[in-house]
Design a protein around this motif. Structure first.
Motif, short mmCIF file in Angstrom:
data_model
loop_
_atom_site.label_atom_id
_atom_site.label_comp_id
_atom_site.label_asym_id
_atom_site.label_seq_id
_atom_site.Cartn_x
_atom_site.Cartn_y
_atom_site.Cartn_z
N LEU A 520 0.68 -1.34 0.06
CA LEU A 520 -0.18 -0.20 0.02
C LEU A 520 0.94 1.41 0.06
CD1 LEU A 520 -2.60 -1.32 2.35
CD2 LEU A 520 -2.67 -1.34 -0.06
N SER A 521 2.11 1.03 -0.15
CA SER A 521 3.34 2.34 -0.73
C SER A 521 2.84 3.57 -0.71
CB SER A 521 4.37 2.05 -0.16
OG SER A 521 4.41 0.89 -1.09
N GLY A 522 2.45 2.61 -2.16
CA GLY A 522 2.12 4.02 -3.26
C GLY A 522 1.04 4.57 -3.45
N ILE A 523 0.00 4.56 -3.11
CA ILE A 523 -0.76 5.49 -2.33
C ILE A 523 -0.81 5.91 -1.16
CG2 ILE A 523 -2.37 3.16 -1.26
CD1 ILE A 523 -4.60 4.91 -1.93
N THR A 556 17.19 8.18 1.07
CA THR A 556 17.58 7.88 -0.83
C THR A 556 17.68 9.72 -1.66
OG1 THR A 556 16.68 6.74 -2.96
CG2 THR A 556 14.78 7.71 -0.59
N LYS A 557 17.04 9.33 -2.44
CA LYS A 557 17.61 10.69 -3.07
C LYS A 557 15.62 10.77 -4.27
CE LYS A 557 21.96 12.10 -3.93
NZ LYS A 557 23.31 11.85 -5.41
N ASN A 558 15.56 9.12 -4.29
CA ASN A 558 14.00 8.87 -4.64
C ASN A 558 13.50 8.40 -4.51
OD1 ASN A 558 11.81 8.34 -6.75
ND2 ASN A 558 13.26 7.72 -8.39
N ILE A 559 12.61 9.07 -3.63
CA ILE A 559 11.29 7.92 -2.55
C ILE A 559 10.69 7.00 -3.84
CG2 ILE A 559 8.96 9.56 -3.38
CD1 ILE A 559 8.85 9.57 -0.14
N ALA A 560 10.33 7.15 -4.42
CA ALA A 560 9.97 5.70 -4.99
C ALA A 560 11.09 4.63 -4.99
CB ALA A 560 9.90 6.06 -6.32
N ASP A 561 12.34 4.66 -4.55
CA ASP A 561 13.03 2.88 -4.11
C ASP A 561 12.35 2.83 -2.99
OD1 ASP A 561 14.52 3.92 -6.36
OD2 ASP A 561 15.77 4.49 -5.49
N THR A 562 11.95 3.77 -1.97
CA THR A 562 11.73 3.25 -0.94
C THR A 562 9.92 2.99 -0.77
OG1 THR A 562 13.07 4.32 0.34
CG2 THR A 562 10.92 3.69 1.29
#
Length: 1008
Positions: A520-523, A556-562
């Motif tokens: 559910l991390s995406g939403i 991280t520089k890109n929160i998308a990685d997390t």
């Protein structure tokens, strides 16, 4: 069976040091020793903290410490008298609800008549959930002799309330045949389920040789002559001490000169004065009758052995344990011929009428003067005492519980009940562009067989005709105001913006959750970009995965990685009454992220698919402008890197099919709006096949089905599965399509007879081979498609899936989490519960008794010294480095939590500000220090700098020890192992001798 023993009888101030306390503990030990294959749990009240560790020690070696559970309730608020009834009522609800969460086959209450002088809690039948209950029945003396014992209206009210609870128990276990008959006569209990289990005395009551020094000391201490008549058992009206004194005074003077009367028990000063005056009035000198006052257990056994005869003149007893203890010590025992005493003594010649003073005197004369009679009584007593043992009591009790269970266990009722339960169904619905909305449109008609359904939506319009005609359509705002009108609530959670309103709803209005996407991390990540959501993703990330994930996010520089790495769904799992998933893969992910036991409240229900959908292939192709005789490969769903669309595109281009003018590849779904989508379009352009390779864009349900009907092969590939179940795979199989998949995530659960299964990390060559083989072999395509269709009919049938939903929902509403939510509702309705001080106490008790579930195991690291003293030393850096190592590489299934004790020693707090700011050097705008939650599966590590005496402060950890938490003094123990414990300079040890990684490994080893 699971037998749960409520051991408050061995805890309460009123009983712990009396016969009831001894009986409760001894019987419990014997039940544990004789339980065969039954599971035994012992529950203790946290309101008596000083008793918990001693009782744990008493049961050590007999019962696993994990089977000893502690519940908590508000303490007596003595300075607010009007609230004490409310406090007691809330405590009763908490206790019963806690017992219900254990799912017992029988709860054994060791003492019902508790709580008059302390905070003990006993009740039966207050909550809706049926809890089979057995209770030890000692006696009903106050009920039978109410004019004597219940003249105080407050005591009468308390006692009558306990009698009312006692009348509701399922099984009475009496301590004698006499008390059994009292239960039948005065409580209306049935013969079958009122069982005499008897009693016993401890093994140290036995014949002893008392050495001269100890005997002289005893006699001097208690002013005893060479021979004495002994009584013990308390000072009470029914004990007939007055009659005993009068009967003793009637003895001939020459007998009295040789035999003192020793009243051996605790005695109030007013009773000592009153009975002393009675003795004096009957001509007794002060040395003839001795009131010893309280004596220790050791002295009691010795006094039994030293007395000439033991007398028990009581009018009414539940059992009469002192008589058995004296017989076990080899002494002649005489007693009253009333209530239970005859069955204890077991010899008519030794009995007398306790209400006839002369009869008592005559019996005393006989036993004191007739040596043969006295010796016969002593010999008989030793034989009679052999008839009583704790093992016999326990075995009889267990058999009685087994018998009740066999007679009363109900066959599982059919779940087909009359429709009537009202269900709130919370999900996106058509026309929303969500697979879950289409899924709900399929599920609702079959689920309506079991529930009267209202749908709750955050959308302006619902297009599905069946839903519009058969369900009330409610807004989220309406639901917030009217949720109490529903019997059941079902949430459908996915990882898209269609579900963002559900997080807050679920937190405040619990229900069953269908988790379509495990991650559910995406939403949540997208929601955090809205300032009004107040760090919602960061909070969920920390709650689910602790400091490691928190550190990764800020590193991280890109929160998308997390977002891609962490599910961040623990709070949803905890707030749900139960979770439904569509594949075993989701259960495995739950175990992987949160520990082996974390999926216990999760049920797998296959994703339903309606069969019998017939669409004319030629008409479908005509509507889609697909040539009638062409060969069509389709891949369904939104395009993206995780769908491996480019791999399929490249394989098609490289295969023989690309050379055939009638072969088509169609991606049925909306293209990725980023660079990945752009690159797909570029590859199609460069291939020269743009007339035969197509990306359809988003399509409605009817068009989607036309593509399914038009296709010859379905290809559904996946990488980095995040717990979702591919509805598109099932759609392909449902339309008889031979389907190519790879063994990733839930697709790996599919039978290899029903799909063409590639390896998870498949090669381009293997994908090309699958495409070319199925293209060339029509029979293989047909057979694979037929097997897939059969699997859908068998496993994914809507009627069967809806029935499984019904079963799961009803079971979840019967589980412990439902009990807890009902408890909160019940307590909130108690009069005066809104008083701030009481509400605080109740809330604290609920948190201690019912920790969040599922809950990760916690590894607490006590860093109190470093926080309070702001230590700046080499040792501090060691602790920091160990913590960093643990956070970077946490032990499997454990969550690392540094904690500290508050300066007023009021309790422990999570050290979140210190850990994030000082140790990890991470900005922390939302993690606050809060009181810790802990449970028996957690572990505490203490870094104590006092190497010479590391356990001096162990008392501060008593709350952990009482709960069963494992405690280790890591630094001292590790140094001890390395022969460094005698070194006094901690700083030098830290600087020169400690290998941080080795110490961290040592800590992890302690958790094994």
């Amino acid at each position: 069976m699971r037998i749960v023993i409520d051991l408050q009888g061995a805890q309460s101030i009123g009983s712990r040091n009396r016969g009831i306390g001894r009986y409760s503990l001894s019987l419990t030990k014997a039940i544990i020793s004789n339980c065969a294959n039954h599971e035994i749990l012992v529950v203790l009240s946290g309101l008596f903290p000083d008793t918990i560790i001693p009782l744990r020690n008493e049961l050590e070696g007999l019962l696993s410490q994990k089977n000893i559970l502690v519940w908590d309730a508000p303490q007596n608020v003595s300075y607010i008298d009007k609230l004490n009834d409310v406090r007691r009522e809330s405590a009763e609800y908490i206790r019963e609800s806690f017992l219900a969460t254990l799912n017992p086959d029988m709860v054994l209450v060791t003492s019902m008549f508790e709580g008059l002088v302390d905070d003990a809690v006993s009740s039966v039948g207050l909550i809706d959930r049926k809890i089979p209950t057995a209770c030890i029945l000692y006696d009903l003396i106050p009920l039978i002799n109410s004019s004597t014992y219940l003249d105080n209206p407050d005591i009468k009210k308390w006692y009558e309330a306990k009698i009312a609870h006692l009348c509701k128990v399922d099984l009475l276990l009496s301590i004698s045949e006499s008390s059994r008959q009292e239960g039948i006569d005065y409580l209306g209990s049935t013969n079958e389920f009122t069982v005499n289990i008897s009693t016993a005395c401890e093994k140290h009551f036995r014949p002893l040789v008392i050495n001269d020094e100890y005997e002289l000391s005893l006699r001097a201490r208690y002013s005893l002559k060479d021979t004495f008549i002994m009584y013990t058992g308390g000072i009470d009206h029914r004990k007939n001490i007055e009659g005993l004194i009068r009967a003793y005074s009637n003895l001939p003077q020459n007998i009295r000169d040789k035999h003192q009367l020793a009243i051996v028990c605790a005695i109030q000063e007013n009773d000592r004065t009153r009975l002393g005056a009675l003795a004096k009035n009957h001509g007794l000198d002060s040395h003839e009758i001795i009131f010893t006052g309280f004596v220790s257990e050791e002295d009691l056994v010795a006094l039994y052995n030293l007395c000439r005869v033991f007398i028990f003149p009581s009018w009414h007893e539940g059992f009469g344990l002192p008589a058995l203890e004296a017989m076990s010590c080899g002494k002649a025992v005489i007693g009253a011929n009333t209530s239970s005493i005859p069955e204890v003594i077991g010899l008519e010649e030794a009995l007398f009428d306790p209400k006839n003073d002369q009869a008592i005197t005559d019996m005393l004369v006989k036993v004191l003067c007739d040596d043969d009679f006295r010796m016969m009584l002593a010999s008989h007593g030793l034989v009679q005492a052999e008839n009583f043992s704790w093992d016999k009591c326990a075995i009889t009790a267990i058999k009685a519980i087994e018998h009740w269970h066999v007679q009363n266990i109900t066959l599982e009722q059919s779940l087909f009940t009359e429709k009537g339960l009202k269900l709130a169904y919370i999900s996106p619905l058509p026309p929303e562009k969500s697979g879950i909305s289409d899924y709900s449109a399929e599920l609702l008609p079959t689920l309506s067989k079991y529930y009267d359904i209202d749908v709750v939506v955050e959308q302006n319009y619902v297009s599905d005709q069946w839903i519009r005609q058969n369900c009330n359509i409610r807004s989220v705002e309406w639901f917030r105001e009217n949720h109490s009108s529903f019997d059941r609530i079902l949430y459908h959670f996915g990882n898209s913006f269609f579900h963002q309103h559900m997080f807050d709803l679920l937190m405040n209005i619990p229900g069953v959750v269908v988790l379509h996407d495990f991650y559910l991390s995406g939403i949540l990540g997208n929601m955090e970009f809205n300032p009004t959501n107040n760090y919602i993703f960061s909070k969920a990330l920390f709650k689910s995965h602790g400091y490691k994930a928190f550190k990764d996010k800020y590193g991280t520089k890109n929160i998308a990685d997390t977002i891609l790495q962490y599910p961040a769904n623990l709070e949803v799992l905890q707030n749900s009454l139960g979770t439904i998933v569509h594949s075993e893969n989701s259960k495995q992910l739950t175990k992987q992220w949160y520990g082996p036991s974390m999926s216990s409240n999760m049920t797998v229900i296959p994703l339903l698919r309606s069969s019998g959908i017939i669409i004319d292939r030629d008409l479908a192709r005509q509507r889609l402008s697909i040539p009638k005789e062409s060969f069509v490969i389709c891949s369904f769903g939104f395009l993206g890197e995780s769908k491996l669309n480019q791999r399929l595109l490249n394989a098609f281009i490289c295969s023989k099919l690309s050379k055939e003018p009638d072969c088509y590849l169609i991606f049925v779904g909306e293209n990725n709006n980023g660079q990945y989508g752009i690159s797909l379009v570029e590859i199609i352009k460069k291939s020269g096949l743009k007339n035969r390779i197509k990306i359809s864009g988003w399509v409605d349900k009817d068009t989607f089905r036309d593509y399914l009907a038009s296709a010859d092969i379905g290809v559904q590939l996946r990488t980095s599965s995040r717990g979702e179940t591919s509805a598109a795979v099932l759609d392909c199989m449902n339309f008889n399509l031979p389907t190519i998949v790879n063994a990733n995530g839930s697709m790996a659960d599919l039978s290899r007879d029903t799909v063409w299964m590639l390896e998870n990390e498949f090669t381009d060559r293997s994908l090309i081979e699958a495409l070319e083989t199925l293209w060339a072999d029509e029979e293989k395509r047909k057979n694979l498609g037929d097997r897939g269709k059969d699997a859908i009919r068998t496993l994914h049938n809507p009627q069967e899936c809806a029935f499984q939903y019904f079963k799961a929902i009803e079971q979840f509403y019967e589980n412990p989490k439902s009990i807890i939510f009902n408890l909160i509702h019940q307590i909130s309705n108690i009069k005066s519960i809104d008083e701030e001080i009481l509400m605080l106490l109740v809330s604290n008790s609920l948190a201690k008794t019912f920790p969040a579930f599922p809950m990760q195991k916690q590894l607490f690291v006590d860093i109190s010294e470093f926080i309070q003293q702001d230590i700046k030393s080499d040792l501090l850096h060691v602790v920091w480095n160990v913590l960093k190592e643990l956070i970077e590489n946490p032990p499997i299934s454990y969550r690392i939590e540094p904690i500290y004790v508050m300066s007023n020693n009021f309790g422990f707090m999570y050290a979140r500000q210190y850990t994030s700011n000082k140790i990890l050097n991470i900005p922390n705008n939302f993690l606050l220090d809060q009181p810790i939650d802990f449970d028996k599966d957690d572990t505490l590590i203490s870094f104590n700098t006092s190497l010479s005496d590391p356990y001096t402060s162990k008392h501060k950890y008593s709350i952990f020890e009482a709960k069963g938490v494992k405690i280790s003094f890591a630094l001292h123990d590790w140094l001890n192992m390395n022969n460094l414990a005698t070194v006094s300079n901690v700083g030098n040890i830290a600087k020169e001798s400690i290998d941080v990684k080795q110490l961290q490994n040592y800590i992890i080893e302690q958790l094994a």
